[in-house]
Scaffold this motif. Structure first.
Motif, PDB file in Angstrom:
ATOM      1  N   MET B   1       0.825  -1.190   0.000  1.00  0.00           N
ATOM      2  CA  MET B   1       0.000   0.000   0.000  1.00  0.00           C
ATOM      3  C   MET B   1       0.865   1.246   0.000  1.00  0.00           C
ATOM      4  O   MET B   1       0.571   2.241  -0.620  1.00  0.00           O
ATOM      5  CB  MET B   1      -0.855  -0.048   1.252  1.00  0.00           C
ATOM      6  N   ALA B   2       1.925   1.161   0.780  1.00  0.00           N
ATOM      7  CA  ALA B   2       2.743   2.356   0.884  1.00  0.00           C
ATOM      8  C   ALA B   2       3.358   2.687  -0.462  1.00  0.00           C
ATOM      9  O   ALA B   2       3.375   1.861  -1.369  1.00  0.00           O
ATOM     10  CB  ALA B   2       3.842   2.129   1.895  1.00  0.00           C
ATOM     11  N   ASP B   3       3.801   3.857  -0.590  1.00  0.00           N
ATOM     12  CA  ASP B   3       4.409   4.260  -1.850  1.00  0.00           C
ATOM     13  C   ASP B   3       5.558   3.328  -2.153  1.00  0.00           C
ATOM     14  O   ASP B   3       6.304   2.928  -1.282  1.00  0.00           O
ATOM     15  CB  ASP B   3       4.900   5.687  -1.734  1.00  0.00           C
ATOM     16  N   SER B   4       5.679   3.007  -3.424  1.00  0.00           N
ATOM     17  CA  SER B   4       6.584   1.912  -3.715  1.00  0.00           C
ATOM     18  C   SER B   4       8.053   2.259  -3.513  1.00  0.00           C
ATOM     19  O   SER B   4       8.843   1.409  -3.187  1.00  0.00           O
ATOM     20  CB  SER B   4       6.316   1.415  -5.115  1.00  0.00           C
ATOM     21  N   SER B   5       8.415   3.466  -3.707  1.00  0.00           N
ATOM     22  CA  SER B   5       9.814   3.764  -3.460  1.00  0.00           C
ATOM     23  C   SER B   5       9.942   5.170  -2.915  1.00  0.00           C
ATOM     24  O   SER B   5       9.205   6.067  -3.294  1.00  0.00           O
ATOM     25  CB  SER B   5      10.603   3.633  -4.759  1.00  0.00           C
ATOM     26  N   ALA B   7      11.440   8.853  -2.285  1.00  0.00           N
ATOM     27  CA  ALA B   7      12.039   9.807  -3.204  1.00  0.00           C
ATOM     28  C   ALA B   7      13.556   9.706  -3.111  1.00  0.00           C
ATOM     29  O   ALA B   7      14.089   9.506  -2.021  1.00  0.00           O
ATOM     30  CB  ALA B   7      11.597  11.209  -2.822  1.00  0.00           C
ATOM     31  N   PRO B   8      14.214   9.743  -4.237  1.00  0.00           N
ATOM     32  CA  PRO B   8      15.675   9.589  -4.202  1.00  0.00           C
ATOM     33  C   PRO B   8      16.310  10.708  -3.402  1.00  0.00           C
ATOM     34  O   PRO B   8      15.818  11.839  -3.383  1.00  0.00           O
ATOM     35  CB  PRO B   8      16.071   9.661  -5.670  1.00  0.00           C
ATOM     36  N   GLY B 284      -5.241  -4.142  18.397  1.00  0.00           N
ATOM     37  CA  GLY B 284      -4.015  -4.924  18.515  1.00  0.00           C
ATOM     38  C   GLY B 284      -2.952  -4.151  19.290  1.00  0.00           C
ATOM     39  O   GLY B 284      -3.166  -3.015  19.705  1.00  0.00           O
ATOM     40  N   ALA B 361     -15.234  -8.594   8.114  1.00  0.00           N
ATOM     41  CA  ALA B 361     -14.647  -7.561   7.260  1.00  0.00           C
ATOM     42  C   ALA B 361     -13.169  -7.364   7.568  1.00  0.00           C
ATOM     43  O   ALA B 361     -12.388  -7.089   6.680  1.00  0.00           O
ATOM     44  CB  ALA B 361     -15.403  -6.244   7.456  1.00  0.00           C
ATOM     45  N   ALA B 362     -12.800  -7.503   8.806  1.00  0.00           N
ATOM     46  CA  ALA B 362     -11.411  -7.236   9.198  1.00  0.00           C
ATOM     47  C   ALA B 362     -10.911  -8.361  10.105  1.00  0.00           C
ATOM     48  O   ALA B 362     -10.890  -8.210  11.322  1.00  0.00           O
ATOM     49  CB  ALA B 362     -11.321  -5.881   9.906  1.00  0.00           C
ATOM     50  N   ASN B 365      -8.747  -8.052  13.291  1.00  0.00           N
ATOM     51  CA  ASN B 365      -9.238  -7.518  14.550  1.00  0.00           C
ATOM     52  C   ASN B 365      -9.723  -8.589  15.508  1.00  0.00           C
ATOM     53  O   ASN B 365     -10.133  -8.297  16.621  1.00  0.00           O
ATOM     54  CB  ASN B 365     -10.371  -6.510  14.289  1.00  0.00           C
ATOM     55  N   MET B 541      -0.126 -18.966  -1.261  1.00  0.00           N
ATOM     56  CA  MET B 541       0.415 -17.794  -0.574  1.00  0.00           C
ATOM     57  C   MET B 541       1.514 -18.211   0.403  1.00  0.00           C
ATOM     58  O   MET B 541       2.506 -17.503   0.556  1.00  0.00           O
ATOM     59  CB  MET B 541      -0.696 -17.060   0.170  1.00  0.00           C
ATOM     60  N   ARG B 544       4.618 -18.719  -1.514  1.00  0.00           N
ATOM     61  CA  ARG B 544       5.224 -17.476  -1.975  1.00  0.00           C
ATOM     62  C   ARG B 544       5.794 -16.656  -0.810  1.00  0.00           C
ATOM     63  O   ARG B 544       6.899 -16.154  -0.877  1.00  0.00           O
ATOM     64  CB  ARG B 544       4.162 -16.660  -2.710  1.00  0.00           C
TER      65      ARG B 544
END
Lengths: 477, 551
Positions: B1-5, B7-8, B284, B361-362, B365, B541, B544
């Motif tokens: 989810m997080a930004d993939s990389s 910023a350089p 949690g 749903a979750a 939890n 899964m 993997r």
């Protein structure tokens, strides 16, 4: 990006809400009258049924190919990796919208589509599935599909869905083209890009984003884009920079004329799909209001609400940042884990706060309007309008559209949700009356004096709307 | 989810500035291109070094994984051999048992008269025609399990299907006469469960467990009543249904009391709501739920202490077993305050509802809820005659998710659905998606409760992992023709997120069990339902993400 945030907080296009998409576009494909749902076998077993209307473009209609709707994901001939991804998400079978839309979207040669569908109906999964089936995974850094969404939250959410459904696709790179995410001197190296129109436009202009091999363009929440000044236009500019052969899929919750004109222009020769009865979406959400004796008592009443029913996560909408902070303090003292999210936070800190809530580290989200649209946290079982949504100069007018979007944050995918709106004086009462009358909602009144009775009432209401939830079009049957 | 990389970086990182560098740094040309390039080159070199190191480590790791895989494979083969041998033995046993069952059938067993209800509950009992939220679930005859259950408790015996249809009738009669009380109940049930509970309460990981599984049941053929009071899955299930009924009466009885007892009236509702709220607040993270735990504990203690007066009732209406006073137990009296039991009931109900409403749903939890559940029911202060009152919670599980107690049914028939715990609302079955949602939440909830490690706790585990094992076995050993989508969904959700705990508790036996559940079980299912596919995907899964190859 601050400007984006502020634009989102004030959904302006009041005109966009006027026609709840009842106007038909003529042709109803007769073969499509719904025969699904009975496949379960075993007579007497009830199943949900609602109609999805399909009208086909010229080419498609000419073909003999009897356009079927798919009852299982297997029938769609999806790549195995994508199928596995859907199963990993515990999707059992296509929702009604997916049943109709997926065969159309997946057809070869690719055709444009305009679909009326709200979030929470399986729409995102539908277009993500389409995207993943069209991508060449041997070129992971070559942009091949682009999704445009009206807010950074939504763009990131879609990015997450692509990653989840695509988890078995070996070489999948997904990038969010949102403000602050892609450095000025780097290129967009991803096969799927989800982003906001402004940022995407800039990236293309600065030649950071190679669009030459894009195959699919998705516009999500087109009506919302048109509401926010400039976004619709930005989308159009983006589109003009893309290869002319690109497949365009356009989604919108409502189809008033302005959206329809835009859509048909934007996605020529498109197949069309719409839900026949739109306002059903709010069924399955138990809508109540709390008659508070005074404004100050709202705080303690709010805390008591959490004992009345089993709540997973909840969202509280408030008018001002100050009351957001005050409520946060009170609720934390009562043992709740709370996230407060409002315009004071920007960019990545907004992302972080929302993630905290999304991942369940906090279970109460207090927010101003920022989130009213599009955000899907599936475990939200209660929405509280701590203040009745208002609009216009001096906040004098009730804002029914925002109300609808707010309560739509719960009851997702056919789950049961509860919404409670607080009123305490004549103005708030009248505003809520207006909203209820507009949508013909039967609001249940709660009073905070005898909690035993209130509890009983709430439980009864939930039970009865759960029975109705079966007719919620967003329910996957 | 997080930004993939990220910023350089704009500036190069200098690992350790030496003297000359330092003065360079202050000099005027510190921003010169040359300087810059030099720094970049350094950074690149460092990057390469780190990368090489990482590559080396990952190679090493892969090598180890491969070794481990080979070792495991060897174990699998050995286990398979043993199982094969066991199967032959078992098939023969089963035949004998069946024979005996028929013989027993021939003689008729006099039925016990129904137990007279407890005096204080009698008047309140009347107006309760509906048995539970699920509507009129056909109780005794239809809800009774298929004969296959007799062997389900045997972990992973490859089930020689007792396909004769008339056996069905037998089974139902048997359970009718033995609602968990009669120790003279015909043997096959008690036999098989004791076999299960035996090897797996000793939580020794390693192949030894496997060995003992095969050995133990083989010896325990005789209809002798095992000394351990753990009772057969299904017969116990019926007792749970009774407890569930008794709890409804208890609720009505409390309501009755509030009419004449003001102190109770003012406090009871608040206590119930406090419990419900506390359960909804759980998140949690270590120590995050202290406040909630203390609050619930306080409420239960308050009820026990009699601060809020309530009539006394006999707790044995809410336990599976008959209990005698035990030395050293906190509560040995024949009766406890009804408000205490009522609050335990409210707690149980809250836990179940939290599983249903939130965890479908979750699923993540569920864990804190399971922790609280295991903790509350393990506290000696809340025990009766030295043992936990967790049967109150399990009675609810039995009603809402019968699959975990080994019940089966076809989703295509009315009775089958009822047997699977498919809820009815307003006279109609809830939608498939809603049902799947509930089952997902309950499955993961069951795991969150049953896979707790009490090895470092002074208390005993009220619902130890052996129960989880038994449940898994009862599902996995379903004859192929009777496999339902509901079972698959429950199985998947009770495995996913809990594989680590399961493997931690059972070692390589858990790996074998996982292969059974995720590879062989879906493999033998006749219909490729979404649930079946879901199980297979979990196996992929694991391969993997964990490098755990179950195939």
């Amino acid at each position: 990006m601050a400007d984006l945030a502020s634009r989102i907080t004030k959904p302006e296009g009041a005109e966009a809400e006027t026609a709840p998409a009842q106007e038909t576009t003529g042709t109803v494909e007769d073969a499509q009258t719904d025969g699904a749902g009975q496949i379960l076998g075993g007579s007497g077993l009830q199943d949900v049924n609602y109609d999805v209307e399909v009208s086909l473009n010229e080419i498609q209609r000419d073909q003999q190919n009897p356009l079927g709707s798919a009852h299982t994901f297997q029938e769609l001939g999806l790549p195995n990796e994508v199928l596995n991804g859907l199963m990993a998400m515990s999707f059992q079978k296509p929702s009604k919208v997916q049943e109709k839309a997926l065969p159309l979207m997946l057809a070869d040669p690719p055709m444009n589509m305009i679909a009326q569908s709200q979030s929470g109906t399986g729409k995102t999964a539908a277009f993500v599935t389409t995207i993943l089936s069209r991508i060449d995974f041997t070129k992971p850094e070559q942009p091949q599909a682009l999704v445009l969404a009206p807010s950074r939250e939504l763009a990131r959410q879609i990015q997450g869905v692509v990653q989840t459904i695509g988890q078995f696709c070996g070489n999948l790179v997904v990038e969010a083209a949102i403000p602050g995410n892609i450095a000025r001197d780097s290129r967009v190296k991803a096969s799927v890009v989800t982003g906001t129109p402004g940022t995407v436009m800039d990236l293309i202009r600065r030649r950071q984003f190679d669009v030459s091999q894009l195959k699919v363009l998705v516009i999500d929440e087109a009506d919302n884009m048109l509401d926010l000044q400039g976004l619709g236009e930005q989308c159009a500019r983006v589109k003009n920079m893309l290869p002319p052969t690109i497949q365009i899929l356009l989604f919108s919750a409502t189809f008033p004329d302005v959206v329809l004109r835009y859509a048909t222009n934007f996605a020529p020769q498109a197949n069309q799909i719409k839900l026949k009865v739109q306002e059903l979406t709010v069924r399955g959400i138990s809508q109540m209001f709390m008659d508070c004796p005074s404004e100050v008592e709202k705080y303690s009443i709010l805390c008591s609400l959490y004992g009345l029913m089993n709540i997973g996560s909840s969202i509280i909408f408030v008018k001002t940042r100050e009351s957001a902070s005050e409520i946060q303090k009170r609720m934390e003292a009562d043992g709740h884990k709370v996230t407060a999210l409002h315009g004071a936070f920007e960019g990545s800190s907004r992302d972080a706060l929302l993630d905290e809530f999304r991942q369940g580290r906090s279970k109460v989200l207090i927010t101003t309007n920022v989130l009213a649209r599009g955000i899907d946290v599936s475990s939200v079982s209660m929405v509280i309008n701590y203040d009745v949504p208002m609009k216009g100069p001096g906040e004098r007018e009730a804002d029914p559209e925002t109300y609808l979007h707010r309560i739509g944050r719960t009851g997702r995918f056919g789950r049961v949700g509860v919404s409670i709106t607080f009123i305490y004086d004549k103005k708030s009462y009248e505003a809520l009356q207006y909203i209820a009358a507009k949508y013909d909602i039967d609001l249940i009144r709660l009073v905070p004096d005898d909690w035993d009775n209130t509890e009983k009432k709430v439980q009864r209401v939930i039970k009865s709307s759960r029975a109705q939830a079966g007719f919620n079009p967003s329910a996957r049957t | 989810m997080a930004d993939s990389s990220p910023a350089p970086r704009r500036s190069a990182q200098w690992s350790s500035p030496d003297q000359t560098r330092f003065s360079d740094f202050l000099s005027d040309d510190r921003n010169s291109e040359l300087n810059h390039k030099e720094a970049l080159a350094k950074a690149r070199a460092e990057h390469d070094r780190v990368r090489d190191e990482a590559v080396r480590v990952i190679r090493l790791h892969e090598h180890q994984l491969e070794l481990q895989r080979l070792r495991e494979q060897e174990l699998h083969v050995l286990a398979a051999q043993r199982k094969e041998e066991e199967r032959l033995l078992r098939e023969k046993k089963l035949r004998d048992e069946e024979q005996r069952l028929r013989d027993l059938e021939a003689q008729s067993i006099p039925k016990l008269p129904p137990k007279p209800p407890r005096p204080p509950l009698q008047e309140a009992a009347a107006p309760q025609p509906i048995v539970n939220g699920a509507g009129p679930v056909p109780k005794p005859a239809t809800a009774v399990e298929h004969p296959g259950i007799a062997s389900t408790a045997v972990p992973f015996a490859p089930l020689p299907t007792p396909s004769a249809p008339q056996v069905n009738g037998h089974a139902s009669k048997v359970t009718e006469t033995a609602p968990g009380l009669t120790p003279t109940a015909p043997s096959p049930f008690s036999k098989s469960t004791s076999a299960v509970s035996n090897p797996f309460t000793q939580l020794t990981p390693g192949p030894a467990v496997n060995g003992s599984t095969t050995a133990a049941p083989a010896q325990e053929v005789k209809p002798a009543i095992p000394s351990a009071p753990i009772q057969p899955l299904v017969a116990q299930g019926d007792r749970y249904a009774e407890i569930h009924k008794n709890l409804k009466q208890l609720r009505a009885y409390l309501l009755e009391q509030t009419k004449s007892n003001m102190a109770l009236k003012t406090r009871m509702g608040d206590m119930r709501r406090e419990i419900r709220k506390s359960l909804g607040q759980l998140t949690g993270g270590k120590g995050a739920n202290k406040q909630q735990l203390e609050r619930i504990k306080g409420l239960l203690s308050e009820a026990l202490s009699g601060q809020v007066p309530s009539a006394l009732v006999d707790p044995s209406d809410y336990t599976v077993d008959k209990r005698e006073p035990v030395e050293g137990a906190v509560h040995n009296a024949p009766q406890l305050p009804s408000l205490f039991l009522y609050l335990l009931n409210a707690l149980a109900k809250g836990i179940i509802n939290q599983f249903i409403n939130e965890c479908g749903a979750a699923p993540r939890n569920a864990d804190p809820v399971g922790v609280i559940a295991a903790q509350m029911f393990s506290m000696k202060d809340f025990h009766w005659r030295g043992k936990s009152l967790i049967d109150i919670l399990m009675a609810k599980f039995r009603i809402v998710c019968p699959v975990v107690f080994g019940y089966r049914g076809s989703e295509k028939t009315e009775q089958g659905r009822a047997r699977l715990g498919w809820k009815k609302e307003g006279g109609a079955w809830i939608t498939e998606q809603q049902h799947i949602d509930r089952m997902t939440g309950l499955g993961v909830g069951y795991a969150s409760l049953a896979l707790r490690d009490f090895s470092r706790s002074p208390n005993t585990n009220p619902w130890p992992p052996s129960r989880y094992w038994t449940t898994m076995a009862s599902i996995v050993n379903t004859p192929p023709a009777e496999i339902s989508n509901t079972q698959c969904v429950v199985l998947k959700s009770m495995i996913q997120l809990y594989e680590e705990k399961f493997i931690h508790l059972y070692g390589s036996a858990a790996i074998v069990a996982l292969r059974r559940a995720l590879v062989e079980f879906p493999g033998k299912a006749p219909n490729n339902t979404p649930g079946v596919g879901g199980l297979q995907v979990v196996a992929q899964m694991y391969k993997r993400d964990l490098g755990l190859d179950l195939n």
